[in-house]
Motif scaffolding. Structure first.
Motif, PDB file in Angstrom:
ATOM      1  N   ILE A   1       0.830  -1.209   0.000  1.00 58.82           N
ATOM      2  CA  ILE A   1       0.000   0.000   0.000  1.00 58.82           C
ATOM      3  C   ILE A   1       0.865   1.260   0.000  1.00 58.82           C
ATOM      4  CG2 ILE A   1      -1.574   1.371   1.413  1.00 58.82           C
ATOM      5  CD1 ILE A   1      -2.984  -0.813  -0.069  1.00 58.82           C
ATOM      6  N   VAL A   2       1.857   1.304   0.873  1.00 56.78           N
ATOM      7  CA  VAL A   2       2.716   2.489   0.968  1.00 56.78           C
ATOM      8  C   VAL A   2       3.532   2.669  -0.309  1.00 56.78           C
ATOM      9  CG1 VAL A   2       4.622   3.554   2.232  1.00 56.78           C
ATOM     10  CG2 VAL A   2       2.820   2.351   3.477  1.00 56.78           C
ATOM     11  N   ARG A   3       4.011   1.558  -0.867  1.00 56.39           N
ATOM     12  CA  ARG A   3       4.833   1.624  -2.079  1.00 56.39           C
ATOM     13  C   ARG A   3       4.019   2.084  -3.284  1.00 56.39           C
ATOM     14  NH1 ARG A   3       6.345  -3.141  -1.968  1.00 56.39           N
ATOM     15  NH2 ARG A   3       4.844  -4.055  -3.434  1.00 56.39           N
ATOM     16  N   ASN A   4       2.774   1.620  -3.401  1.00 55.42           N
ATOM     17  CA  ASN A   4       1.959   1.899  -4.581  1.00 55.42           C
ATOM     18  C   ASN A   4       1.179   3.211  -4.518  1.00 55.42           C
ATOM     19  OD1 ASN A   4       2.756  -0.519  -5.790  1.00 55.42           O
ATOM     20  ND2 ASN A   4       1.124  -1.672  -4.794  1.00 55.42           N
ATOM     21  N   HIS A   5       1.217   3.885  -3.366  1.00 53.24           N
ATOM     22  CA  HIS A   5       0.473   5.145  -3.238  1.00 53.24           C
ATOM     23  C   HIS A   5       1.361   6.252  -2.654  1.00 53.24           C
ATOM     24  CE1 HIS A   5      -3.402   3.297  -4.238  1.00 53.24           C
ATOM     25  NE2 HIS A   5      -2.984   2.258  -3.534  1.00 53.24           N
ATOM     26  N   PRO A   6       2.412   6.612  -3.387  1.00 52.63           N
ATOM     27  CA  PRO A   6       3.317   7.651  -2.865  1.00 52.63           C
ATOM     28  C   PRO A   6       2.646   9.020  -2.760  1.00 52.63           C
ATOM     29  CG  PRO A   6       3.822   7.152  -5.160  1.00 52.63           C
ATOM     30  CD  PRO A   6       2.832   6.127  -4.706  1.00 52.63           C
ATOM     31  N   GLU A   7       1.582   9.235  -3.552  1.00 49.86           N
ATOM     32  CA  GLU A   7       0.915  10.535  -3.531  1.00 49.86           C
ATOM     33  C   GLU A   7       0.209  10.814  -2.211  1.00 49.86           C
ATOM     34  OE1 GLU A   7      -2.250   7.616  -4.418  1.00 49.86           O
ATOM     35  OE2 GLU A   7      -0.189   7.888  -5.101  1.00 49.86           O
ATOM     36  N   ALA A   8      -0.058   9.743  -1.424  1.00 48.13           N
ATOM     37  CA  ALA A   8      -0.809   9.910  -0.180  1.00 48.13           C
ATOM     38  C   ALA A   8      -0.053  10.754   0.841  1.00 48.13           C
ATOM     39  CB  ALA A   8      -1.151   8.545   0.414  1.00 48.13           C
ATOM     40  N   ILE A   9       1.267  10.731   0.781  1.00 46.65           N
ATOM     41  CA  ILE A   9       2.055  11.466   1.774  1.00 46.65           C
ATOM     42  C   ILE A   9       2.592  12.786   1.223  1.00 46.65           C
ATOM     43  CG2 ILE A   9       2.739   9.414   3.071  1.00 46.65           C
ATOM     44  CD1 ILE A   9       5.412   9.484   1.605  1.00 46.65           C
ATOM     45  N   ALA A  10       2.039  13.207   0.078  1.00 54.94           N
ATOM     46  CA  ALA A  10       2.466  14.482  -0.499  1.00 54.94           C
ATOM     47  C   ALA A  10       2.143  15.630   0.456  1.00 54.94           C
ATOM     48  CB  ALA A  10       1.767  14.710  -1.837  1.00 54.94           C
ATOM     49  N   GLN A  11       3.001  16.630   0.437  1.00 56.44           N
ATOM     50  CA  GLN A  11       2.829  17.778   1.334  1.00 56.44           C
ATOM     51  C   GLN A  11       1.826  18.761   0.733  1.00 56.44           C
ATOM     52  OE1 GLN A  11       6.583  19.522   2.405  1.00 56.44           O
ATOM     53  NE2 GLN A  11       7.416  17.605   3.171  1.00 56.44           N
ATOM     54  N   ALA A  12       0.557  18.375   0.704  1.00 53.67           N
ATOM     55  CA  ALA A  12      -0.491  19.205   0.121  1.00 53.67           C
ATOM     56  C   ALA A  12      -0.830  20.372   1.044  1.00 53.67           C
ATOM     57  CB  ALA A  12      -1.744  18.367  -0.138  1.00 53.67           C
ATOM     58  N   SER A  13      -0.913  21.555   0.461  1.00 54.84           N
ATOM     59  CA  SER A  13      -1.340  22.746   1.194  1.00 54.84           C
ATOM     60  C   SER A  13      -2.297  23.531   0.313  1.00 54.84           C
ATOM     61  CB  SER A  13      -0.148  23.633   1.554  1.00 54.84           C
ATOM     62  OG  SER A  13       0.710  22.987   2.473  1.00 54.84           O
TER      63      SER A  13
ATOM     64  N   THR B   1      -5.722  21.879 -10.835  1.00 58.91           N
ATOM     65  CA  THR B   1      -5.934  21.029  -9.658  1.00 58.91           C
ATOM     66  C   THR B   1      -4.663  20.893  -8.839  1.00 58.91           C
ATOM     67  OG1 THR B   1      -5.551  19.099 -11.096  1.00 58.91           O
ATOM     68  CG2 THR B   1      -7.842  19.715 -10.655  1.00 58.91           C
ATOM     69  N   ASP B   2      -3.509  20.861  -9.519  1.00 56.67           N
ATOM     70  CA  ASP B   2      -2.240  20.777  -8.798  1.00 56.67           C
ATOM     71  C   ASP B   2      -1.924  22.096  -8.095  1.00 56.67           C
ATOM     72  OD1 ASP B   2      -1.863  18.176  -9.666  1.00 56.67           O
ATOM     73  OD2 ASP B   2      -0.721  18.780 -11.435  1.00 56.67           O
ATOM     74  N   ILE B   3      -2.267  23.198  -8.731  1.00 54.70           N
ATOM     75  CA  ILE B   3      -2.013  24.505  -8.131  1.00 54.70           C
ATOM     76  C   ILE B   3      -2.812  24.673  -6.850  1.00 54.70           C
ATOM     77  CG2 ILE B   3      -2.322  26.996  -8.460  1.00 54.70           C
ATOM     78  CD1 ILE B   3      -1.720  26.553 -11.434  1.00 54.70           C
ATOM     79  N   GLN B   4      -4.047  24.182  -6.837  1.00 55.45           N
ATOM     80  CA  GLN B   4      -4.895  24.319  -5.651  1.00 55.45           C
ATOM     81  C   GLN B   4      -4.276  23.668  -4.423  1.00 55.45           C
ATOM     82  OE1 GLN B   4      -8.763  22.782  -6.650  1.00 55.45           O
ATOM     83  NE2 GLN B   4      -9.199  24.403  -8.121  1.00 55.45           N
ATOM     84  N   SER B   5      -3.466  22.630  -4.633  1.00 53.01           N
ATOM     85  CA  SER B   5      -2.848  21.909  -3.515  1.00 53.01           C
ATOM     86  C   SER B   5      -1.373  22.224  -3.356  1.00 53.01           C
ATOM     87  CB  SER B   5      -3.023  20.394  -3.723  1.00 53.01           C
ATOM     88  OG  SER B   5      -4.378  20.035  -3.826  1.00 53.01           O
ATOM     89  N   ALA B   6      -0.897  23.260  -4.041  1.00 49.21           N
ATOM     90  CA  ALA B   6       0.540  23.555  -4.042  1.00 49.21           C
ATOM     91  C   ALA B   6       0.979  24.419  -2.868  1.00 49.21           C
ATOM     92  CB  ALA B   6       0.931  24.234  -5.354  1.00 49.21           C
ATOM     93  N   GLY B   7       0.024  24.981  -2.140  1.00 50.64           N
ATOM     94  CA  GLY B   7       0.387  25.841  -1.012  1.00 50.64           C
ATOM     95  C   GLY B   7       0.932  27.194  -1.420  1.00 50.64           C
ATOM     96  N   TRP B   8       0.629  27.604  -2.657  1.00 49.45           N
ATOM     97  CA  TRP B   8       1.118  28.889  -3.136  1.00 49.45           C
ATOM     98  C   TRP B   8       0.283  30.036  -2.562  1.00 49.45           C
ATOM     99  CZ3 TRP B   8       1.496  27.727  -9.130  1.00 49.45           C
ATOM    100  CH2 TRP B   8       2.528  26.808  -9.334  1.00 49.45           C
ATOM    101  N   THR B   9       0.868  31.213  -2.580  1.00 51.67           N
ATOM    102  CA  THR B   9       0.128  32.450  -2.327  1.00 51.67           C
ATOM    103  C   THR B   9       0.168  33.245  -3.626  1.00 51.67           C
ATOM    104  OG1 THR B   9       0.737  32.477   0.009  1.00 51.67           O
ATOM    105  CG2 THR B   9      -0.065  34.536  -0.952  1.00 51.67           C
ATOM    106  N   ILE B  10      -1.007  33.453  -4.210  1.00 53.82           N
ATOM    107  CA  ILE B  10      -1.117  34.169  -5.479  1.00 53.82           C
ATOM    108  C   ILE B  10      -1.631  35.574  -5.184  1.00 53.82           C
ATOM    109  CG2 ILE B  10      -2.147  34.187  -7.774  1.00 53.82           C
ATOM    110  CD1 ILE B  10      -2.495  31.176  -7.570  1.00 53.82           C
TER     111      ILE B  10
END
Length: 620
Positions: free
Chosen positions: A37-49, A294-303
């Protein structure tokens, strides 16, 4: 007896073998499932902000949900005060640094309590197990899920050290109100971006939430939150983290929501009056960075944008007023769109893409779909003529019913004066002189002039009908405002844009707009055009665009419905494009689809009136 004893032992032996096999299979499953599970789902631990969009003052307009459908803001462990970390450890897993992912003492205690109370409410999950559940599993309470949770926890402990696991946990834990992680929760509930500013009662309030995010967060149930906070403070006192005096003081504090109204509004849903602008900001950010929205929304950027909230609110209020849209039908509303641009730097200050904008819906303010009518004359006929140096406002132009090959333009009402000054022709939006002027100046020069103002015309537009705004593909209010802003800015061009700069989670600049201020037409042409357009508003067709505190230059535009049975009084598009010394704005009104039942009875004065209403309220 010995024979009987042997026979009796056979089933026991067989059962023992089965038990051993099952245990081995269980151990193998525990060892392999979590790893897979951990090996096949690396996106789960992404630092989403959550990415944040701000207005021109830095105030938050919207905070996006991450791809987990919640709001998040990642924080390093070093950003968190030690007392906050200890509060969560004391509450959720006091032996976190001693066990290897599974707290067998905690599980044993939970089992005893479950048997005592005859229910399975106590889970005994360690922080690593909770992290495993939050990242990879559902919240249902079943034996299989518990086994999977333990397997994943073991795998996580092998891959990460304790501090890394704790950091991930504190950033992924659900904190109610669609907030994930302690930093997002601190902002939502207390209006604090710096976790080091948290007071003890706030720390205890946050530590109280994970046990029941929907009932222990202070917004949904302040009383329960306060009671649970008291429990956490007691635990912290018993473990020597705080003094009795600190405990009692923190218990007494009553919760009050953060003062900034934008915190709660932006944290729960986008501000409705900014929807068109927010959508366009995201499209612009995607174009500038090459990232998916969709990636930008979770990138933790300040626009950071140049949007002006007062102007946006003024636009929203005007668009909500039904009295400004007298041509509404029972089955369909008249639509409208508007853009305000700061001509000095190209910043979009406000935008509405429709009367009832929805996220992801049609944005009429940026869509090249409508013919601009006479509002196009300064761009394609009068501007190029002034720039050529052969014509001035007092130059006499023929006002006659003239044929140009198969094209024979006519004046509205069929009135022809023989000859008029260029200024008078523009002021009263007379068609014949505009077409004559374009023919004299030349289509090639006119196309080049429009291009310098940011409007690229197609080969299909290489004809004299464009003098009256007959543009093949149509043009957007944004492009019309951008073009007129050149007249307003002494002939200097700036690309209309919403984004000032984009910063990543560490404050590093990803993108910053560089002002162009490029001289594309002479200052004399721009200033002469401004004087002529001021006459349009003060004495001509744009009189309803006048403002109480500012002098306005601008031009109306109307295109006929061209629907059988309606006649010349039915219109398709109504425009007004104008500017003050501060801002330039373009307004369009009409139905999305014009037919015999849906057309504009009003004239372009309705668009000029909408312009005046918004600009007066916006203070520009």
């Amino acid at each position: 007896m010995r024979s009987k004893l042997k026979k009796a032992m056979y089933p026991i032996f067989d059962a023992a073998v089965v038990v051993v096999i099952l245990l081995l299979m269980g151990c193998l499953y525990m060892a392999l499932y979590g790893e897979a599970i951990v090996r096949n789902h690396p996106e789960a631990i992404a630092q989403a902000s959550s990415t944040v969009i701000t207005d021109s003052t830095g105030a938050e307009i919207v905070r996006f949900r991450t791809q987990s459908s919640g709001f998040a803001e990642y924080a390093d462990l070093e950003e968190m005060p030690e007392l906050l970390i200890q509060a969560f450890l004391a509450t959720e897993d006091r032996r976190f640094y001693q066990h290897e992912g599974i707290d067998y003492i905690g599980i044993s205690r939970a089992i005893v309590q479950d048997i005592t109370h005859m229910n399975w409410s106590q889970g005994g999950s360690s922080i690593t197990q909770q992290l495993a559940r939050n990242l990879y599993l559902s919240g249902e309470k079943t034996l299989v899920r518990k086994v999977n949770e333990m397997s994943i926890a073991i795998s996580l402990e092998k891959r990460f050290n304790k501090d890394e696991l704790l950091e991930m946990y504190l950033n992924h834990i659900y904190m109610g109100r669609q907030q994930y992680g302690v930093k997002a929760a601190a902002w939502r509930y207390f209006g604090l971006e710096d976790l080091r500013q948290l007071e003890l009662w706030q720390i205890a309030t946050l530590a109280a939430i994970p046990k029941g995010p929907s009932i222990y967060n202070p917004v949904d149930d302040d009383e329960r939150s306060k009671h649970r906070r008291s429990v956490i403070l007691t635990l912290m006192y018993e473990q020597g983290l705080i003094t009795q005096e600190q405990m009692q003081e923190a218990r007494r504090v009553d919760y009050t929501p953060p003062e900034a109204a934008s915190v709660s509004a932006a944290a729960d849903q986008p501000m409705p009056d900014h929807i068109s602008a927010v959508d366009t900001v995201m499209q612009e950010a995607a174009r500038l960075t090459g990232k998916r929205e969709t990636d930008i929304q979770s990138a933790g950027w300040t626009i950071h944008t140049g949007l002006d909230s007062q102007a946006q609110l003024a636009m929203e209020e005007a668009f909500r007023d039904p009295s400004r849209f007298s041509d509404d039908r029972e089955d369909e509303q008249v639509q409208a769109s508007m853009v305000i641009v700061d001509q000095h730097n190209g910043e979009v200050k406000a935008m509405m893409g429709g009367r009832n904008p929805v996220t992801g819906g049609m944005n009429r303010a940026i869509t090249d779909a409508r013919q601009p009518g006479s509002a196009f004359k300064p761009i394609i006929a009068y501007g190029p003529a002034l720039e050529s140096g052969h014509f001035k406002p007092e130059s006499m132009l023929p006002d006659k019913h003239t044929s140009y090959g198969s094209y024979r333009p006519s004046n509205l009402g069929g009135q022809y004066r023989g000859s008029v000054t260029m200024s008078f022709a523009l002021q009263n939006s007379i068609n014949a002189p505009a077409v004559w002027l374009l023919n004299e100046t030349g289509l090639k020069q006119a196309h080049e002039f429009a291009s310098r103002l940011g409007i690229e015309l197609d080969q299909e537009d290489f004809n004299l009908s464009i003098a009256l705004g007959g543009v093949h593909k149509g043009v957007s209010p944004l492009k019309m405002a951008q073009a007129y802003s050149v007249f307003a800015n002494n002939g200097r061009f700036n690309t209309a844009h919403l984004i000032r700069e984009i910063r990543d989670t560490n404050g590093r600049i990803i993108y910053a707009y560089r002002p162009e201020n490029k001289q594309v037409i002479t200052a004399n042409t721009a200033n002469t055009m401004t004087i002529m357009l001021q006459n349009v508003v003060s004495q001509g067709t744009g009189s309803r665009a006048q403002l109480s505190r500012y002098k306005v230059a601008g031009k109306t535009g109307t295109t006929q419905a061209a629907v059988p049975g309606i006649g010349s009084k039915g219109n398709r598009d109504l425009w007004f494009v104008g500017y003050t010394s501060k801002w330039t704005a373009a307004v369009w009104m009409g139905f999305d689809h014009t037919d015999a039942e849906h057309y504009m009875r009003s004239g372009s004065g309705a668009a000029a009136d909408l312009f005046a209403s918004v600009m007066n309220r916006a203070g520009r």
